[in-house]
Design an enzyme around this catalytic site. Structure first.
Site, PDB file in Angstrom:
ATOM      1  N   CYS A  78     -11.736  14.292   4.082  1.00 55.36           N
ATOM      2  CA  CYS A  78     -11.292  15.685   3.960  1.00 55.36           C
ATOM      3  C   CYS A  78     -12.435  16.614   3.543  1.00 55.36           C
ATOM      4  O   CYS A  78     -13.314  16.898   4.348  1.00 55.36           O
ATOM      5  CB  CYS A  78     -10.101  15.784   3.011  1.00 55.36           C
ATOM      6  SG  CYS A  78      -9.162  17.316   3.207  1.00 55.36           S
ATOM      7  N   HIS A 116      -6.099  12.275   5.071  1.00 56.83           N
ATOM      8  CA  HIS A 116      -6.081  11.441   3.864  1.00 56.83           C
ATOM      9  C   HIS A 116      -5.494  10.065   4.175  1.00 56.83           C
ATOM     10  O   HIS A 116      -4.271   9.908   4.219  1.00 56.83           O
ATOM     11  CB  HIS A 116      -5.270  12.123   2.761  1.00 56.83           C
ATOM     12  CG  HIS A 116      -5.939  13.312   2.171  1.00 56.83           C
ATOM     13  ND1 HIS A 116      -6.826  13.223   1.120  1.00 56.83           N
ATOM     14  CD2 HIS A 116      -5.874  14.624   2.507  1.00 56.83           C
ATOM     15  CE1 HIS A 116      -7.270  14.429   0.819  1.00 56.83           C
ATOM     16  NE2 HIS A 116      -6.716  15.296   1.647  1.00 56.83           N
ATOM     17  N   GLU A 127      -5.363   7.573   2.257  1.00 61.11           N
ATOM     18  CA  GLU A 127      -4.812   6.956   1.052  1.00 61.11           C
ATOM     19  C   GLU A 127      -3.346   7.302   0.825  1.00 61.11           C
ATOM     20  O   GLU A 127      -2.656   6.633   0.050  1.00 61.11           O
ATOM     21  CB  GLU A 127      -5.636   7.374  -0.174  1.00 61.11           C
ATOM     22  CG  GLU A 127      -5.526   8.833  -0.586  1.00 61.11           C
ATOM     23  CD  GLU A 127      -6.438   9.779   0.176  1.00 61.11           C
ATOM     24  OE1 GLU A 127      -6.594  10.929  -0.270  1.00 61.11           O
ATOM     25  OE2 GLU A 127      -6.996   9.381   1.221  1.00 61.11           O
ATOM     26  N   GLY A 131       4.706  -2.560 -28.502  1.00 56.72           N
ATOM     27  CA  GLY A 131       5.835  -3.133 -27.788  1.00 56.72           C
ATOM     28  C   GLY A 131       5.782  -2.830 -26.308  1.00 56.72           C
ATOM     29  O   GLY A 131       6.571  -3.358 -25.527  1.00 56.72           O
ATOM     30  N   VAL A 185       3.743  -2.365 -22.431  1.00 58.19           N
ATOM     31  CA  VAL A 185       3.035  -3.291 -21.545  1.00 58.19           C
ATOM     32  C   VAL A 185       1.540  -3.325 -21.843  1.00 58.19           C
ATOM     33  O   VAL A 185       0.938  -4.403 -21.940  1.00 58.19           O
ATOM     34  CB  VAL A 185       3.270  -2.898 -20.067  1.00 58.19           C
ATOM     35  CG1 VAL A 185       2.425  -3.772 -19.139  1.00 58.19           C
ATOM     36  CG2 VAL A 185       4.744  -3.029 -19.711  1.00 58.19           C
TER      37      VAL A 185
END
Length: 509
Positions: free
Chosen positions: A79, A167, A169, A222, A224
């Protein structure tokens, strides 16, 4: 983690998405601002230039120095990057007659090009630009076009340099990931060796070398991130890792003891500190959301500092920082304007003089979960919904009292357990209940009631940057609403939040 891909950030909202797609190919990549290109490029096998909200024709347009990259290693310009290369290589870039935003199809693809191997005819791509390339540099060759964009893709002769005005992605580019794979694997020959197993092996070895026999302290939440960081460190240094799990009195129902037991069952050297009364005492009478957050942050630091001082010879503070936090801190324009204070608590007292270790700082959230699975962490822990650092304090609108906390814990428990029993929990990215600062009239039996109103919130997202409200089944909402009103004393009305982010945020405060 050698054989990296370098992604240069020009301020596009999609830059992190490029990195995520590259990582999905088991290729390690890093993002750097366009004006902070690493001086040593020897470990990089390819470079990707991202998009940008700027115009190459503007005075404030980013102008990266590509002298150490152009013609010396494979380069993919996306882009803005494609327009920049064209503009400063003798081509012409001008404003489009209409802003080119949304879906388009590649009506022409040059035959025999490795970049487009396996890409379907008339492949859909995603456009997002207001400028367009009107003429290519003399040493460039057109590779693809759409109905409205003649030079949708081109390459520079004599270089391994490719450029695309769309793009790849973005999910709407149906063959975008294939194009990235063709460029990185077939053209640039970047090894696909970045896997959870490889990361664990390399990071454990790195931590052993860096930390030696030093003691490390880590605050567990607590969540992740801190859990995976703890297990990774434990694998490297064992009992030299000292974990502190603080109960701020604003966790979910029974969460403190349940999670503490899980941590101990995992073999972690962990101490639980029940400081709920201290936090609630400090929060008494405070209604302002930002003041709540800062108060909780301050008290957490005080509690953590008190507990850390009980340990002898600790030299390192471990944190569960992940890659989006790192990228934000060194972004093109610097950190975004403060909408809310960040949940993660920083700013430990200077006199603690602890060095920082962040084993997850190069991973995205989904990668953290995959590493956790590789480490054998209970899927229930890894699948936990995100939960804000300030806990239920920012889900209680207005001042906080122990009675309000109890009500919200009970409501939240009914909601979350309901999601689990209906098989909906793992289909939702984040869910919770909010206690509103209003009462409403109701009737229970023959009695008139005037009790609390609660809102339920459930969203789907991938990273929390954007989120859509979840269309939970009406039958479920009816059941859980009845259960809340019948089981939780003090609540007589339940509403469901159907706001998306943006414009709303996920949390109400």
């Amino acid at each position: 983690m050698q054989h990296n891909v370098l992604i240069l950030d020009f301020g596009s909202q999609y830059t992190q998405l490029i990195a995520r797609r590259v990582r999905e190919l088991n290729i390690f990549c890093e993002i750097f601002p366009y004006n902070h290109i690493p001086s040593d490029l020897s470990s990089y096998k390819a470079v990707i230039l991202g998009g940008s909200p700027f115009s190459v024709r503007g005075e404030d347009a980013p102008h990266p120095d590509l002298s150490q990259i152009r013609g010396k290693m494979p380069l993919l310009a996306v882009c803005y990057g494609a327009q920049y290369l064209a503009h400063f290589s003798g081509g012409e870039v001008a404003a489009s007659n209409t802003r080119e935003y949304g879906r388009a199809n590649l009506s022409y693809i040059k035959e025999g090009e490795t970049f487009f191997e396996g890409v379907s005819e008339n492949s859909q791509v995603w456009m997002s630009h207001s400028d367009s390339i009107k003429a290519l540099p003399t040493n460039a060759v057109k590779l693809a076009s759409t109905h409205d964009v003649e030079y949708a893709a081109y390459k520079i002769e004599g270089e391994t340099t490719y450029a695309i005005q769309y793009h790849p992605e973005v999910y709407h580019s149906t063959d975008g990931k294939k194009m990235l794979e063709n460029f990185l694997v077939k053209i640039a020959e970047v090894p696909q060796n970045f896997t959870p197993n490889a990361f664990v092996d390399e990071m454990v070895a790195e931590l052993k070398e860096k930390l030696g026999n030093d003691k490390v302290v880590l605050g567990l939440s607590g969540g992740v991130d801190s859990t995976v960081a703890a297990v990774l460190l434990n694998k490297a240094i064992g009992q030299n890792l000292y974990c502190i799990f603080v109960n701020n009195g604003l966790l979910r129902k029974n969460e403190f003891q349940n999670v503490l037991d899980q941590y101990k069952g995992m073999g972690l050297n962990v101490k639980g500190v029940d400081a709920g009364d201290r936090f609630l005492g400090e929060l008494a009478g405070i209604s302002d959301p930002e003041t709540k957050r800062k108060t909780i942050g301050r008290v957490f630091i005080e509690v953590f500092d008190d507990e850390s001082h009980l340990l002898e010879d600790v030299k390192w503070l471990a944190q569960g920082t992940i890659y989006p936090d790192v990228i934000e801190s060194v972004s093109v324009k610097g950190p975004s304007a403060t909408i809310k204070s960040h949940h993660n608590v920083g700013g430990l007292p200077d006199y603690m003089k602890l060095k920082i270790v962040e084993p997850l700082r190069m991973l995205f959230k989904d990668e953290v979960r995959r590493v956790g699975a590789t480490l054998g962490i209970d899927p229930e822990l890894l699948g936990r919904h995100p939960f804000p650092g300030p806990g239920l304090s920012i889900r209680i609108l207005g001042d906080i009292t122990p009675e309000k906390v109890q009500i919200l814990q009970d409501v939240d428990s009914v909601f979350i357990e309901g999601l689990k029993s209906w098989g909906l929990y793992d289909k939702v990215w984040q869910a919770g209940a909010i206690l509103l600062p209003v009462n409403s009239v109701g009737v229970m039996g023959d009695e008139r009631t005037y009790e609390k109103v609660v809102a339920l919130r459930a969203v789907e997202s991938t990273d929390g940057m954007t989120a859509d409200w979840v269309h939970l089944p009406y039958d479920f909402l009816m059941k859980v609403s009845n259960d809340i009103i019948n089981k939780v004393k003090g609540v007589n009305r339940v509403v469901y939040d159907i706001s998306s982010k943006p414009p709303a945020t996920i949390e109400w405060e």
